[in-house]
Write an enzyme that holds these catalytic residues in place. Structure first.
Site, PDB file in Angstrom:
ATOM      1  N   TRP A 174       2.921   7.885  -2.394  1.00 53.18           N
ATOM      2  CA  TRP A 174       4.354   8.032  -2.760  1.00 53.18           C
ATOM      3  C   TRP A 174       4.477   9.013  -3.922  1.00 53.18           C
ATOM      4  O   TRP A 174       5.335   9.886  -3.914  1.00 53.18           O
ATOM      5  CB  TRP A 174       4.911   6.656  -3.152  1.00 53.18           C
ATOM      6  CG  TRP A 174       6.359   6.660  -3.537  1.00 53.18           C
ATOM      7  CD1 TRP A 174       7.429   6.432  -2.725  1.00 53.18           C
ATOM      8  CD2 TRP A 174       6.909   6.920  -4.846  1.00 53.18           C
ATOM      9  NE1 TRP A 174       8.610   6.535  -3.433  1.00 53.18           N
ATOM     10  CE2 TRP A 174       8.315   6.839  -4.742  1.00 53.18           C
ATOM     11  CE3 TRP A 174       6.352   7.224  -6.099  1.00 53.18           C
ATOM     12  CZ2 TRP A 174       9.167   7.027  -5.831  1.00 53.18           C
ATOM     13  CZ3 TRP A 174       7.204   7.419  -7.174  1.00 53.18           C
ATOM     14  CH2 TRP A 174       8.592   7.327  -7.038  1.00 53.18           C
ATOM     15  N   ASP A 209       0.829  -1.207   0.000  1.00 50.67           N
ATOM     16  CA  ASP A 209       0.000   0.000   0.000  1.00 50.67           C
ATOM     17  C   ASP A 209       0.864   1.258   0.000  1.00 50.67           C
ATOM     18  O   ASP A 209       1.985   1.250   0.512  1.00 50.67           O
ATOM     19  CB  ASP A 209      -0.932  -0.019   1.227  1.00 50.67           C
ATOM     20  CG  ASP A 209      -2.088   0.957   1.061  1.00 50.67           C
ATOM     21  OD1 ASP A 209      -2.389   1.351  -0.079  1.00 50.67           O
ATOM     22  OD2 ASP A 209      -2.693   1.331   2.087  1.00 50.67           O
ATOM     23  N   SER A 237      -8.113  -4.856   5.220  1.00 52.00           N
ATOM     24  CA  SER A 237      -8.706  -4.565   3.913  1.00 52.00           C
ATOM     25  C   SER A 237      -9.094  -5.819   3.124  1.00 52.00           C
ATOM     26  O   SER A 237      -8.791  -5.933   1.923  1.00 52.00           O
ATOM     27  CB  SER A 237      -7.760  -3.676   3.079  1.00 52.00           C
ATOM     28  OG  SER A 237      -7.561  -2.430   3.703  1.00 52.00           O
ATOM     29  N   ASN A 243     -11.069  -2.714  -5.206  1.00 54.66           N
ATOM     30  CA  ASN A 243     -10.326  -1.710  -5.977  1.00 54.66           C
ATOM     31  C   ASN A 243     -11.010  -1.327  -7.292  1.00 54.66           C
ATOM     32  O   ASN A 243     -10.639  -0.332  -7.925  1.00 54.66           O
ATOM     33  CB  ASN A 243      -8.883  -2.159  -6.240  1.00 54.66           C
ATOM     34  CG  ASN A 243      -7.979  -2.055  -5.025  1.00 54.66           C
ATOM     35  OD1 ASN A 243      -7.077  -2.869  -4.817  1.00 54.66           O
ATOM     36  ND2 ASN A 243      -8.194  -1.047  -4.184  1.00 54.66           N
ATOM     37  N   SER A 300      -7.514  -5.535  -4.947  1.00 51.44           N
ATOM     38  CA  SER A 300      -8.561  -6.126  -4.113  1.00 51.44           C
ATOM     39  C   SER A 300      -9.896  -6.126  -4.850  1.00 51.44           C
ATOM     40  O   SER A 300     -10.082  -5.390  -5.832  1.00 51.44           O
ATOM     41  CB  SER A 300      -8.708  -5.343  -2.803  1.00 51.44           C
ATOM     42  OG  SER A 300      -9.420  -4.144  -3.026  1.00 51.44           O
ATOM     43  N   ARG A 333     -12.256   2.296  -7.801  1.00 55.54           N
ATOM     44  CA  ARG A 333     -11.380   3.430  -8.159  1.00 55.54           C
ATOM     45  C   ARG A 333     -11.771   4.005  -9.518  1.00 55.54           C
ATOM     46  O   ARG A 333     -12.470   3.349 -10.293  1.00 55.54           O
ATOM     47  CB  ARG A 333      -9.935   2.956  -8.194  1.00 55.54           C
ATOM     48  CG  ARG A 333      -9.466   2.545  -6.813  1.00 55.54           C
ATOM     49  CD  ARG A 333      -7.986   2.312  -6.772  1.00 55.54           C
ATOM     50  NE  ARG A 333      -7.599   2.006  -5.405  1.00 55.54           N
ATOM     51  CZ  ARG A 333      -6.377   2.088  -4.931  1.00 55.54           C
ATOM     52  NH1 ARG A 333      -5.396   2.450  -5.719  1.00 55.54           N
ATOM     53  NH2 ARG A 333      -6.126   1.802  -3.667  1.00 55.54           N
TER      54      ARG A 333
HETATM   55  C1  IPE Z   1      -5.407  -2.772  -0.136  1.00 60.35           C
HETATM   56  O1  IPE Z   1      -5.074  -1.440  -0.349  1.00 60.35           O
HETATM   57  C2  IPE Z   1      -5.399  -3.533  -1.407  1.00 60.35           C
HETATM   58  C3  IPE Z   1      -4.120  -3.625  -2.100  1.00 60.35           C
HETATM   59  C4  IPE Z   1      -2.957  -3.179  -1.705  1.00 60.35           C
HETATM   60  C5  IPE Z   1      -4.183  -4.322  -3.343  1.00 60.35           C
HETATM   61  P1  IPE Z   1      -6.193  -0.309  -0.479  1.00 60.35           P
HETATM   62  O2  IPE Z   1      -5.451   0.955  -0.658  1.00 60.35           O
HETATM   63  O3  IPE Z   1      -7.152  -0.685  -1.543  1.00 60.35           O
HETATM   64  O4  IPE Z   1      -6.907  -0.407   0.932  1.00 60.35           O
HETATM   65  P2  IPE Z   1      -7.854   0.632   1.693  1.00 60.35           P
HETATM   66  O5  IPE Z   1      -8.916   1.056   0.732  1.00 60.35           O
HETATM   67  O6  IPE Z   1      -7.001   1.805   2.095  1.00 60.35           O
HETATM   68  O7  IPE Z   1      -8.360  -0.121   2.884  1.00 60.35           O
HETATM   69  C1  IPE Z   2      -1.528   0.208  -3.397  1.00 61.69           C
HETATM   70  O1  IPE Z   2      -1.308   1.575  -3.400  1.00 61.69           O
HETATM   71  C2  IPE Z   2      -1.749  -0.335  -4.788  1.00 61.69           C
HETATM   72  C3  IPE Z   2      -3.120  -0.796  -5.056  1.00 61.69           C
HETATM   73  C4  IPE Z   2      -4.106  -0.814  -4.222  1.00 61.69           C
HETATM   74  C5  IPE Z   2      -3.369  -1.261  -6.396  1.00 61.69           C
HETATM   75  P1  IPE Z   2      -2.515   2.604  -3.401  1.00 61.69           P
HETATM   76  O2  IPE Z   2      -2.867   2.904  -4.814  1.00 61.69           O
HETATM   77  O3  IPE Z   2      -3.613   2.127  -2.555  1.00 61.69           O
HETATM   78  O4  IPE Z   2      -1.816   3.872  -2.761  1.00 61.69           O
HETATM   79  P2  IPE Z   2      -2.454   4.876  -1.709  1.00 61.69           P
HETATM   80  O5  IPE Z   2      -2.944   4.064  -0.555  1.00 61.69           O
HETATM   81  O6  IPE Z   2      -3.568   5.608  -2.409  1.00 61.69           O
HETATM   82  O7  IPE Z   2      -1.315   5.777  -1.346  1.00 61.69           O
HETATM   83 MG    MG Z   3      -4.103   2.395  -0.581  1.00 55.39          MG
END
Ligand code: IPE
Ligand code: IPE
Ligand code: MG
Length: 256
Positions: A30, A25, A201, A73, A70, A76
C-alpha cells in the site's frame, strides 16, 4: 463454557459470522504504491484495525481475531521489526481505554516471551483490565504461529495429564483443544486475507479446519466496513456442509 469443535459437533448456522479471523496483509505494498516508506503503510494499518473493531462491533460479530505479527516476521529487517513493536506499544497506549469503555475484551496470543518486558507488562495490564468485558472479544495474534500453537498445546496437554515417561499416549482431539492459545473462542466462521496472497502463512492451522476462506486484493489499509460487507455477503452464499451432503442440509431445513 468451552466452545464445541467443528469436528465434534456441527456448529449452528449464522448469517453474521460469530468469529472473523483476518490476515491483515498488504501494508508495505500500500505504501510502496504511493512512493511512501513501508512504515507509512503500517501506521495506516493501525487506523484500519481501529475501523475494523468498530465495524465488527456494529455488525454484531462476537470474536474478531487479527494476525498482527507472525513467528516468521522476525525475519524482516531489524528496523521494520522495531517499528512494528513501537506501533504495538502506542496502539495499546491509545486504544485500550476506549475498548474498555466499549465493553470489549482484549486478548493477545502468541509466544510473548520474545517481547520486551515493558510490552509484556502492557499486554498483561490491558488483558486484566478488559477481562470481564462481554460485548466482543478482540484477539491480537502477535509472534503467533499455528505450529507454535499446536506444539505448545501438546506440551501443556502432556504436562496436565501427569503421564509417566514412556507411557503410551492415547490423546484425542478434545484433549488437545483446551490447551490451544484460543481455547476461549469458537472456531472462526470466516477467514479473510487482504493483500492478494492466497495462503495461510502459519495462521490458525488447527482452528481453520472448517472456516470459510475469503481472499481479496484490497490492501489492509483500504479494508473498511464496505469491504467487510463484501466478505460477509460472500460468507452468506456459502453452503457449510461440515462433511455432510447438500441434500442432507436441504432436508434438515425442510424439517425445521
Ligand atoms: C502474514 O503476512 C502475517 C501477518 C499479516 C501478520 P506476511 O506478509 O508475513 O505473509 P507472507 O510472508 O507473505 O506469507
Ligand atoms: C502486513 O503487511 C503487516 C505485517 C505482516 C506486520 P505487510 O508488511 O506484510 O505488507 P506487504 O505484504 O509487504 O505488502
Ligand atoms: Mg505481507
Amino acid at each position: 463454557m468451552k466452545p464445541a469443535s467443528s469436528t465434534q459437533v456441527v456448529p449452528p448456522g449464522t448469517t453474521v459470522p460469530r468469529h472473523i479471523a483476518i490476515i491483515m496483509d498488504g501494508n508495505g505494498r500500500w505504501a510502496t504504491k504511493r512512493f511512501l516508506p513501508r512504515v507509512a503503510g503500517h501506521v495506516k494499518g493501525v487506523d484500519a484495525v481501529r475501523g475494523m473493531v468498530e465495524a465488527c462491533a456494529e455488525r454484531g460479530v462476537e470474536y474478531l481475531t487479527l494476525f498482527a505479527f507472525s513467528s516468521e516476521n522476525w525475519r524482516r529487517p531489524a528496523d521494520e521489526v522495531s517499528l512494528l513493536m513501537r506501533l504495538f506499544v502506542t496502539a495499546l497506549e491509545r486504544e485500550v481505554a476506549k475498548m474498555h469503555l466499549n465493553d470489549i475484551r482484549l486478548k493477545v496470543v502468541g509466544d510473548l516471551s520474545r517481547f520486551d518486558v515493558k510490552l509484556r507488562a502492557m499486554i498483561a495490564d490491558a488483558e486484566r483490565r478488559t477481562a470481564n468485558n462481554t460485548s466482543m472479544t478482540v484477539t491480537i495474534c502477535a509472534n503467533y504461529g499455528g505450529r507454535w500453537d499446536i506444539t505448545q498445546a501438546i506440551n501443556k496437554m502432556v504436562a496436565a495429564s501427569g503421564m509417566e515417561p514412556g507411557a503410551s499416549p492415547a490423546f484425542e482431539e478434545t484433549d488437545l483443544e483446551p490447551h490451544l492459545a484460543m481455547a476461549y473462542a469458537p472456531e472462526p466462521d470466516l477467514f479473510v486475507r487482504t493483500g492478494g496472497e492466497e495462503r495461510i502463512s502459519n495462521f490458525l492451522l488447527w482452528q481453520l479446519a472448517y472456516t470459510e476462506l475469503y481472499f481479496t486484493d484490497t490492501f489492509w489499509p483500504d479494508f473498511d466496513d464496505a469491504q467487510l460487507g463484501l466478505a460477509i455477503d460472500s460468507f452468506r452464499q456459502r453452503e457449510r456442509r461440515f462433511g455432510r451432503t447438500s441434500e442432507q442440509l436441504v432436508n434438515q431445513k425442510k424439517a425445521s
